[in-house]
Design an enzyme around this catalytic site. Structure first.
Site, PDB file in Angstrom:
ATOM      1  N   CYS A 172     -13.065 -52.888  -5.062  1.00 22.62           N
ATOM      2  CA  CYS A 172     -12.425 -51.486  -5.510  1.00 22.62           C
ATOM      3  C   CYS A 172     -13.648 -50.709  -5.594  1.00 22.62           C
ATOM      4  CB  CYS A 172     -11.700 -51.485  -6.499  1.00 22.62           C
ATOM      5  SG  CYS A 172      -9.957 -52.307  -6.332  1.00 22.62           S
ATOM      6  N   GLU A 182      -6.413 -49.464  -7.509  1.00 21.16           N
ATOM      7  CA  GLU A 182      -7.473 -48.604  -7.164  1.00 21.16           C
ATOM      8  C   GLU A 182      -7.440 -48.508  -5.674  1.00 21.16           C
ATOM      9  OE1 GLU A 182      -9.342 -50.876 -10.661  1.00 21.16           O
ATOM     10  OE2 GLU A 182      -7.870 -51.034  -9.058  1.00 21.16           O
ATOM     11  N   GLU A 219       1.014 -57.631  -5.869  1.00 19.07           N
ATOM     12  CA  GLU A 219       0.550 -59.047  -5.526  1.00 19.07           C
ATOM     13  C   GLU A 219       1.426 -59.495  -4.488  1.00 19.07           C
ATOM     14  OE1 GLU A 219      -0.796 -60.145  -9.938  1.00 19.07           O
ATOM     15  OE2 GLU A 219       1.234 -60.998  -9.154  1.00 19.07           O
ATOM     16  N   CYS A 275     -12.482 -54.044  -9.683  1.00 17.69           N
ATOM     17  CA  CYS A 275     -13.109 -55.301  -9.283  1.00 17.69           C
ATOM     18  C   CYS A 275     -14.203 -54.730  -8.248  1.00 17.69           C
ATOM     19  CB  CYS A 275     -12.270 -55.984  -8.522  1.00 17.69           C
ATOM     20  SG  CYS A 275     -11.704 -55.486  -6.917  1.00 17.69           S
ATOM     21  N   ASN A 296      -1.153 -52.043  -8.413  1.00 16.59           N
ATOM     22  CA  ASN A 296      -1.519 -53.243  -7.835  1.00 16.59           C
ATOM     23  C   ASN A 296      -0.055 -53.836  -7.371  1.00 16.59           C
ATOM     24  OD1 ASN A 296      -0.727 -53.978 -10.559  1.00 16.59           O
ATOM     25  ND2 ASN A 296      -1.602 -55.936 -10.519  1.00 16.59           N
ATOM     26  N   CYS A 342      -5.261 -53.988  -4.947  1.00 13.83           N
ATOM     27  CA  CYS A 342      -5.549 -53.544  -6.424  1.00 13.83           C
ATOM     28  C   CYS A 342      -4.712 -52.225  -6.277  1.00 13.83           C
ATOM     29  CB  CYS A 342      -6.826 -53.618  -6.862  1.00 13.83           C
ATOM     30  SG  CYS A 342      -7.668 -55.146  -6.758  1.00 13.83           S
TER      31      CYS A 342
END
Length: 136
Positions: free
Chosen positions: A93, A54, A43, A90, A41, A52
């Site tokens: 994803c 994934e 940010e 999430c 990930n 993210c």
């Protein structure tokens, strides 16, 4: 292969850029050819620009010409600590993974360690997904 995939996700987690949440996630995506591509990930101060692990792994794979996958391993937890809980993908994803899951689906492995993991089909995590068949 499962252990190798989880180990790659744990390694990818180390590269996460998480100055705000301090929650590191690593993902390792297994292609149908047996290649493993990693993502973490990343940010951003503008949270909507965060990506993210994934999706990072998937976009990296697609940018390198890979579009057929068998599995993804995901691991996450507080920076500086070993994962204590399972990190599930999430909703965004899950949708991105479904785009490339293929007719045989995709195995999703969420792991705390090489020996502590849970395994699901993407269909279990995203039933009734929205895909290309929905708009064609």
């Amino acid at each position: 292969m499962r252990e190798k995939l989880i180990q790659a996700a744990l390694k990818a987690r180390e590269n996460a850029y998480v100055p705000y949440s301090h929650y590191q996630v690593g993902a390792a995506l297994l292609t149908e050819e047996g290649e493993i591509l990693q993502g973490c990930n990343v940010e951003n101060a503008s949270y909507g620009a965060t990506c993210c692990a994934e999706r990072t792994a998937m976009f990296k794979a697609v940018s390198e010409g890979k579009k057929h996958f068998r599995a993804i391993a995901i691991t996450g937890g507080i920076q500086g600590k070993e994962p204590e809980d399972y990190a599930y993908p999430c909703g965004i994803c899950r949708q991105v993974l479904s785009e490339f899951a293929g007719k045989d689906g995709l195995t999703v492995i969420v792991a705390k360690s090489i020996s502590e993991y849970q395994e699901y089909s993407l269909g279990e995590l995203l039933p009734h997904s929205f895909g290309g068949d929905s708009i064609v």
